[in-house]
Design an enzyme around this catalytic site. Sequence first.
Site, PDB file in Angstrom:
ATOM      1  CG  HIS A 109      -1.947   1.050   1.281  1.00  0.00           C
ATOM      2  ND1 HIS A 109      -1.909   2.095   2.179  1.00  0.00           N
ATOM      3  CD2 HIS A 109      -3.068   1.236   0.534  1.00  0.00           C
ATOM      4  CE1 HIS A 109      -2.949   2.885   1.989  1.00  0.00           C
ATOM      5  NE2 HIS A 109      -3.677   2.386   0.999  1.00  0.00           N
ATOM      6  NE  ARG A 168     -11.084  10.513   5.204  1.00  0.00           N
ATOM      7  CZ  ARG A 168     -11.500   9.305   4.809  1.00  0.00           C
ATOM      8  NH1 ARG A 168     -12.791   9.036   4.749  1.00  0.00           N
ATOM      9  NH2 ARG A 168     -10.640   8.367   4.489  1.00  0.00           N
TER      10      ARG A 168
END
Length: 375
Positions: free
Chosen positions: A104, A233
């Site tokens: 990733h 978030r």
Amino acid sequence: MIPQILHHEILLNYPYQDVGIFLKLLKEAAVDPNVVSIKITIYRLASPSKVLEYLIRALDNGKEVTVLMELRARFDEDNNIKAAEWLEEAGCNVIYGFEQYKVHSKICLITYKTKRETRWITQIGTGNYNEKTARQYTDYCYMSARNEIGQDAVAFFQNMLMSNVFGKYENLLVSPVSLKKTVMEQLDEQIERAKQGLDAQALFKINSITDIDIIQKISEASRSGVKIILIVRGICCILPQVPGYTENVKIFSIVGRFLEHSRIYIFGPLNACKVYIASADFMSRNTERRVEVAVPILDPALKQEVIDYYQRLLKDNTKRRELQSDGTYKTIDVGENGRYDSQEEEIEWAKNQNYIPEKTSPTFMSCLRRFLKKK
């Protein structure tokens, strides 16, 4: 771009600064006679992709091009398979993620060789090499010719080619080995500072936090007197302001026009802190089951840019919400100074930038169409 980066480091903050600047670097590297190779990890791409276009152009110009393609990027599996086939068809060296670890990380290494020396230009980001989402998500893009960063990047790609996810690095934090370990160590350092009566704090901006070890360490730091602020978030599995556990923890969330995607780690008082940007959230899947990269921001001016940006986020009284100890979110009081929207403030700054996006070349598009038709 290449002479600029060889002279000084550059830090871009998408979408307020344009992804086209990084694309110009790739475009220059594809044709520069002193560039001998480009290596890059890819998790998600735009479709069509200028990144692919410039990688293949580099190959056509005699550069060695190595792409580590993660085929298991959720919802982008088909796109990545097609991109990998296209790269292999063109002649690029394509390697793939590992059975137990998704790759990733967002890292690109350009090897630049002259008669006198070999230098490395390393780009490390918090977001994907996707020029479309780079105009919708907030992300950092760091470009540097620091030798110590370049040597770590060289070691990283050597390890990836050998399927070694447990390599050692001097400056980069790489999961599953050193990223989580370093975060824990840095929190321990702040705990020791607090015990000595010194200012101690840790500031984070991440998408999600679920890693139980990091959560427990944050709670321990809070109990020791370390001041901790998290801007999270999405998923948040820690509650702030819980007596005896997280009294010194504050947690906020910002949901605005752009998706807040950048990851920032700051350890210590701001006049002497360590600053990292990273591809990893504080989730066990990121810290233990993925290959992720965090890079220290060493240049004082760039470090201050990150700190200033973080502080502007904490001034937001329009889109920022504060998590309460009961799990609810509370709006921020506008106060006497009036409304402050951090994203709007960044947009106002960005309006002064003059940039016309490049168009994808018709040659590349026609080749891509022929390739897909053949398949």
